[in-house]
Design an enzyme around this catalytic site. Sequence first.
Site, PDB file in Angstrom:
ATOM      1  N   ARG A   1       3.385  46.011  25.180  1.00 45.94           N
ATOM      2  CA  ARG A   1       4.040  45.461  26.367  1.00 45.94           C
ATOM      3  C   ARG A   1       3.823  46.424  27.527  1.00 45.94           C
ATOM      4  NH1 ARG A   1       9.902  46.263  25.983  1.00 45.94           N
ATOM      5  NH2 ARG A   1       9.614  47.737  27.687  1.00 45.94           N
TER       6      ARG A   1
ATOM      7  N   HIS B   1      10.612  45.000  29.719  1.00 46.13           N
ATOM      8  CA  HIS B   1      11.065  43.971  28.780  1.00 46.13           C
ATOM      9  C   HIS B   1      11.352  42.676  29.530  1.00 46.13           C
ATOM     10  CE1 HIS B   1      13.101  42.060  25.442  1.00 46.13           C
ATOM     11  NE2 HIS B   1      14.166  41.894  26.191  1.00 46.13           N
TER      12      HIS B   1
ATOM     13  N   TYR C   1      12.689  55.148  29.283  1.00 44.82           N
ATOM     14  CA  TYR C   1      12.601  55.403  27.855  1.00 44.82           C
ATOM     15  C   TYR C   1      11.179  55.584  27.327  1.00 44.82           C
ATOM     16  CZ  TYR C   1      12.002  50.262  27.956  1.00 44.82           C
ATOM     17  OH  TYR C   1      11.588  48.986  28.247  1.00 44.82           O
TER      18      TYR C   1
END
Length: 393
Positions: A290, A294, A303
Amino acid sequence: MSDDEVAPEGATPTGHEPPERDITDGGPDMVQFLAADGTRLEVTPQTEPYAAYLEDLDEDDLRGLLRDLILVRRVDAEGFALQRQGELGLWPSLLGQEAAQVGAGRAMRPQDYAFPGYREHGVAWCKGVPPENLLGMFRGVNHGGWDSNDNNFHLYTIVIGNQMLHAVGYAMGVDRDGAVGSGDPERDTAVMAFTGDGGTAQGDFNESLVFAAVTGAPVVFYVQNNHWAISEPNDRQFTIPPYRRADGFGFPGIRVDGNDVLASYAVSRHALDRARSGQGPTLIEAFTYRMGAHTTSDDPTKYRISAEVDAWRAKDPIDRMTAYLRAAGAVDDAWIERTQEEADELAARIRKACQTMPDPPHEEMFAHVYAEPHRLVQREAQAFADYQADFED
């Protein structure tokens, strides 16, 4: 903040140190036909069972796959931009996962039924769902966006993993209808259920594997392992890769390079043929990444580190397929330019459609709560109508 923004130099994302191994390496079990630079790989004993599915693809077919990749990415980029400009409430990007989705989507026959999560814009494209319908749901002006039976593409499922059980139930019904193993290519039907790596941690996912295994349901579980379940990396989700989980349920599991559209297509066709012929379920793990957030409510720089993203950017599915077809003489600068112009026209069409979507009548929110009239809902609908009438007065 855009998907390409990174944390300041020297900053460490909270809570996750990336593993020392190369996370872009799918290992020796991974089925792959195109290297990251677009070189066509030699067929090996590992890839031989799937290579035959590429033999009937001519240059038009191959160009069609690249066109799909380019247009799907443009649809996704427009959805992201529209959300940032306040036209959509949310947008889940598929950036980086185009090959996994287009390969699977183009492997399906018209009668095959797809059960998506909420990021399967590329599968929707291949199944003929107009992109405007996807935007309608995220704009909040319809009840899901489309009639599932028009294209055999179920509505998006926001509840993580729930669609996997829906898919198995539908597949069990297909089998009972006699649309499996009849030998009629226009009748025999398979079901494809899509989720991400995070979805494999849900009870619904594991229950669906049980039902599919014991009933021999004609279903293909398609796990897009994009390495992040929101902010949770693979090493905090499972200790063995998803494709190996199939072993414990008694049916095949395959890992495929999800950034290689040819491999994704070939492996999906193989698994779908097994399902239609009555040989039962298969679990495919599309090993991909990805590249963006998200959803548009997420900030991945909190993160994960930019070096990880850069490593995967070198394996971009569109660059890979473009390099392969350029080397084969199947596309040139003029073809790329025409396709980009087509993508721009598609984006303009989507933008106009999104901005001019009418708001639904307010009373429709009460219309489909129950199949039959319900007194409580009727009282609530009347109270809401009276409230609206106060403004008119």
